[in-house]
Design an enzyme around this catalytic site. Structure first.
Site, PDB file in Angstrom:
ATOM      1  CG  HIS A 165      -4.718  -3.852   0.205  1.00  0.00           C
ATOM      2  ND1 HIS A 165      -4.000  -3.390  -0.869  1.00  0.00           N
ATOM      3  CD2 HIS A 165      -4.683  -2.858   1.140  1.00  0.00           C
ATOM      4  CE1 HIS A 165      -3.549  -2.170  -0.609  1.00  0.00           C
ATOM      5  NE2 HIS A 165      -3.940  -1.824   0.601  1.00  0.00           N
ATOM      6  CG  ASP A 184      -2.075   0.993   1.093  1.00  0.00           C
ATOM      7  OD1 ASP A 184      -3.071   0.701   0.419  1.00  0.00           O
ATOM      8  OD2 ASP A 184      -1.931   2.088   1.662  1.00  0.00           O
ATOM      9  CE1 TYR A 232      -5.486   6.680  -0.916  1.00  0.00           C
ATOM     10  CE2 TYR A 232      -4.641   7.473   1.186  1.00  0.00           C
ATOM     11  CZ  TYR A 232      -5.125   6.442   0.397  1.00  0.00           C
ATOM     12  OH  TYR A 232      -5.231   5.179   0.917  1.00  0.00           O
TER      13      TYR A 232
END
Length: 395
Positions: A371, A191, A314
């Site tokens: 994930h 991630d 982000y």
């Protein structure tokens, strides 16, 4: 359990402070009050869909809220504190990390980097495997799990200037150097941790090798579907689904981070919904993350005000650049690069795509896992990183 791994390596340039998780009673009482008072949505057709295809099911939320009322944070604190933890200040920021330090002179340092909405908790099952197998005198590795800057017990980020993934990479590299690993360490990440791990490998000499289990969004080559295995083809279908139905959270984080931070800082049940959905949707459905683990993560985020401080990465890839960061020349990993492929990752990337982003010398394809690989498949990930490090490490 004895904290027998607490000794800092002899070559460390600094002596970090020992740390234990200890939340004041007042914060825990306030949290319980807010959980009890929190309203939830009325029954709807969308909320009745148990598969979650239209969002968090009402039944799941109702059960999770009730379990949260009974949740024993002190029990979790005791579990966390069975692992040696430290803090150290770098550039005015307090860095928190968990570590199993070896007493072997030739131990190989490995930094494990979590992502969002994870934390250092993701790697505790993996650390447990090493702790059960080795003594400090026989452990072949130094295992360091930092809380990324802005997450949990690592301190607030500056409010008067921007802070980015390259800033986080610089601080994490300095942490490893100051712990005595300036001559070489390996980084492992998924991630957000894969993004920062890639920067470490591409830009810092002390990082000697990189192992990832997440590639992020990649542009397909012209021959994208040629010679792909059946598993890889299924992975591309999952990535396409995720791109269509699973990215609403991303656009909020990337375009209105302040707004979503204010919203989720007002109500712990709102935070449970937002984070809980990721822990429901992103793992392999054959091996779901237990609700207790989800409650541990959400409680930790709430008690440390982590959410508003954790989504800075982000903004950096929005609007999406024509060439994803991992495929840009300055982020190519020229050093030994390893990758573990878990089929239920949210954006699975075929081997032929990944090997265009670095000097791929190690590839392991698994039959299960999603994930949160360190949580879902700690043994498999531990085996992979050991095999990779032993393959590439050179003093």
């Amino acid at each position: 359990m004895s904290l027998k791994f607490a000794t800092v390596p002899a070559g460390a340039k600094v002596q970090p402070k020992p740390f234990k998780v200890s939340i004041p009673d007042e914060q825990l009482e306030e949290l319980q009050t807010l959980i009890r008072l929190a309203k939830t949505a009325p029954p709807t057709y969308e909320g009745s869909q148990e598969d979650g295809r239209l969002g968090v099911p009402s039944s799941w939320l109702a059960n999770a809220k009730e379990e949260w009322k009974k949740f024993d944070w002190r029990e979790s604190e005791n579990e966390f504190n069975e692992f040696p933890q430290f803090t150290y200040e770098i550039e005015g920021l307090r860095m928190h990390f968990v570590a199993l330090f070896s007493e072997k002179e030739d131990a190989k340092p490995i930094a494990f980097l979590h992502g969002w909405p994870g934390s250092f908790l993701e790697f505790l099952p993996l650390l447990s495997l090493f702790r059960e197998k080795y003594e400090p005198t026989t452990l072949p590795y130094h295992l360091i799990v930092p809380s990324l800057p802005g997450y949990t017990f690592s301190s607030d980020l500056p409010a008067d200037r921007d802070f980015t993934s390259p800033d986080a990479a610089r601080i994490l590299n300095q942490l490893m150097v100051n712990l005595g690993f300036g001559n070489g360490y390996v980084v492992q990440g998924g991630d957000v941790g894969s993004k920062i791990g890639r920067i470490l490998g591409a830009k810092y000499d002390s990082c000697k090798a990189v192992h990832l289990n997440f590639a992020g969004k990649l542009n397909p080559p012209k021959d994208a579907t040629e010679d792909l295995s059946a598993v890889e083809q299924e992975g591309l279908k999952r990535a396409q689904w995720f791109g269509t139905y699973g990215t609403a959270y991303y656009f909020d984080h990337a375009t209105r981070p302040s707004t979503i931070s204010h919203i989720l800082s007002t109500n712990p049940v709102a935070l449970l919904i937002w984070i809980g959905e990721r822990f429901r949707d992103w793992p392999d459905k054959r091996n779901p993350v237990p609700l207790r683990t989800i409650l541990q993560e959400v409680t930790l985020y709430w008690l440390t005000d982590t959410f508003p401080r954790s989504i800075y990465t982000y903004r950096e890839t929005y609007p999406p650049p024509p060439v994803p960061p991992a495929q840009q020349p300055d982020q190519y990993i020229h050093k030994p690069f390893g990758f573990s492929y878990f089929p239920q990752e949210v954006i699975p990337a075929p081997r032929s795509w990944v090997e265009r982003t670095g000097n791929l010398v190690f590839w392991k394809e698994h039959t299960k896992g999603g994930h949160f690989a360190a949580l879902e498949c700690p043994q498999e990930l531990a085996d992979d990183i050991v095999e990779f490090v032993e393959q590439v490490w050179q003093q």
